[in-house]
Design a protein around this motif. Structure first.
Motif, PDB file in Angstrom:
ATOM      1  N   HIS A  17     122.855 -44.952-112.089  1.00 43.25           N
ATOM      2  CA  HIS A  17     123.429 -43.638-112.403  1.00 43.25           C
ATOM      3  C   HIS A  17     124.438 -43.276-111.332  1.00 43.25           C
ATOM      4  O   HIS A  17     124.132 -43.373-110.139  1.00 43.25           O
ATOM      5  CB  HIS A  17     122.338 -42.560-112.429  1.00 43.25           C
ATOM      6  N   GLU A 128     126.185 -38.897-119.557  1.00 41.09           N
ATOM      7  CA  GLU A 128     125.137 -37.895-119.741  1.00 41.09           C
ATOM      8  C   GLU A 128     125.293 -36.813-118.687  1.00 41.09           C
ATOM      9  O   GLU A 128     126.320 -36.740-118.025  1.00 41.09           O
ATOM     10  CB  GLU A 128     123.747 -38.556-119.689  1.00 41.09           C
ATOM     11  N   GLU A 158     125.956 -43.704-116.763  1.00 45.07           N
ATOM     12  CA  GLU A 158     124.863 -44.658-116.603  1.00 45.07           C
ATOM     13  C   GLU A 158     125.330 -46.043-117.022  1.00 45.07           C
ATOM     14  O   GLU A 158     125.863 -46.230-118.116  1.00 45.07           O
ATOM     15  CB  GLU A 158     123.643 -44.241-117.435  1.00 45.07           C
TER      16      GLU A 158
HETATM   17 MN    MN Z   1     120.006 -41.890-117.673  1.00 44.51          MN
END
Ligand code: MN
Ligand code: ZN
Length: 452
Positions: A17, A128, A158
């Motif tokens: 991430h 995200e 990600e």
């Molecule tokens: Mn994630």
């Protein structure tokens, strides 16, 4: 069990991430630059998850994710969407995270580990939002958990790889290269210490036992935030799984994947929980955000914005500029340095070798933030000319004698102790040699002569 007939091969996949360094958050106008800001000062109804608030996606974050996807040789999606990933945790005010499930922005890439000379397949690169941050501390006598929502809704990309890694060094090389890449693209700072880059390796072992292939249960190592912890956690986990297999013989099956964390104090991985399956998250399409569409021309346009990438640059530095592999690696560690080197080589005339320029930059003989490429070339040329046309010893001797002869007064002054007089003499000599002599050497010569 007899271990002599058993061979183990670690199999590791990676989820990384990385927070994007956009001005605003992913789905609202709040500032995304939360580091060091007072808690809960960069919030609004959207990133606090208040009822009725509507998200609107950050275009810059979407473009940055496409850029990264392209740099990782993925195919960007012409049709993509956001989904809700439902789970309960106090740092997640809406009770779900807006993420991407079956239609991520990028799929099917690959990335080369230049040191290992090995390709890692990239499964997907999606976008995200980050969560808030829990802070556990004591207030008075009471242990409290406090929550700061400044980070809530910060764009988070990600990257998911296929399980193509076989040891912790490969993982480290990948993570360092990825960090270099996102910095190069200027889409993220990816400072692990600040939590801007976190990774979760999934580790298990292929076991070859009497010619049969078995697999140990999957273990996901959660939220590791330093390059050294990644290595330690994976190395530990590999050994732990070997021992565990020899003891129990347990193999991977649906439902026995677990989650472990790295305990730096005890230098071990610790069981955290049984892992949720994707179905536990009850993914469904985010109804408040329409799908994202790109056409091929738009993707081409983004592709054109990409700079020459670090790996291409590094290969070019070796193949085109004939630098050593070492020099090429150091010079392409950061984009600024690589650009600086290339800029300088363009200005260099024949007499300056490219490896010379490389050495000056690598050995930090020059502050490249202060000295421009043009100035550096001038410096190198000056050094060159000094080295080339140094005056012959006999000739210098002659000039010194002549100057001392012609300047009896200065000589007398010096002998009386007037130290400045010698500077005058040096100046005269330097002028006569047209700057080809070394003033220090002249000074020594004069002193020697006038002593007698
Ligand atoms: Mn994630
Ligand atoms: Zn907000």
């Amino acid at each position: 069990m007899n271990s002599s007939t058993i061979r183990f091969k670690p199999i590791i996949g990676l989820e990384v991430h990385i927070e994007l360094k956009t001005k605003s958050k992913m789905f609202c106008g709040c500032s995304a630059q939360y580091f060091g800001k007072p808690p809960n000062t960069l919030v609004c109804p959207v990133c606090l998850g208040l009822p009725g608030a509507l998200p609107y996606p950050n275009q810059k974050a979407i473009e940055a994710t496409i850029k990264l996807g392209l740099a990782l040789n993925c195919q960007p999606a012409l049709f993509s969407k956001f989904d809700r990933k439902n789970y309960f945790y106090p740092d997640l005010p809406k009770g779900y995270q807006i993420s991407q499930y079956d239609l991520p922005l990028n799929k099917n890439g690959e990335f080369e580990l230049l040191e290992r000379k090995k390709k890692i397949r990239i499964r997907r690169v999606h976008l995200e939002e980050d969560t808030g941050k829990l802070i556990h501390q004591k207030i008075g006598q009471e242990s409290c958990s406090l929550i700061d929502f400044n980070r809530s809704g910060v764009p988070l990309v990600e990257i998911v790889t296929e399980p193509d890694f076989n040891d912790s060094q490969e993982i480290q090389e990948f993570l360092k290269s990825l960090q270099q890449l996102v910095r190069w693209l200027e889409i993220a700072d990816a400072d692990m210490e600040k939590g801007q880059m976190r990774c979760e390796p999934t580790v298990n072992l292929e076991v070859i036992k009497n010619g049969k292939k078995l697999y140990t249960p999957l273990v996901e190592l959660k939220n590791i935030n330093s390059f050294s912890f990644v290595k330690k956690a994976i190395d530990y986990e590999i050994e732990r799984q070997k021992k565990e297999f020899l003891k129990t013989g347990e193999t991977k099956k649906p439902g026995n994947k677990t989650t472990r964390g790295w305990d730096e104090k005890r230098k071990i991985t610790v069981l955290q929980r049984e892992k949720e399956e994707a179905s536990d998250y009850r993914y469904f399409p985010e109804p408040d955000i329409p799908p994202i569409r790109f056409n091929k021309e738009e993707i081409e346009k983004i592709k054109k914005l990409l700079p020459e990438l670090p790996q291409e640059k590094r290969k070019k530095f070796v193949e085109v500029y004939h630098l050593s592999d070492y020099a090429a690696r150091i010079l392409t560690a950061e984009k600024f340095t690589a650009d600086y080197f290339e800029e300088t080589t363009k200005l260099a005339k024949k007499e300056i070798k490219l490896q010379e320029i490389a050495n000056v930059i690598i050995n930090k003989k020059v502050d490249i933030k202060k000295v421009s490429p043009g100035q550096l070339i001038k410096q190198l040329q000056r050094q060159k000319s000094k080295k080339k046309i140094t005056i012959k010893k006999e000739e210098l001797e002659k000039i010194i004698n002549q100057v001392l002869e012609e300047n009896q007064k200065a000589v007398a002054d010096f002998k009386k102790g007037k130290i400045n007089a010698i500077q005058f003499l040096i100046g005269q000599i330097m002028a006569k040699t047209k700057g080809q002599a070394n003033p220090k050497q002249i000074e020594e010569e004069i002193k020697k002569k006038l002593k007698n």
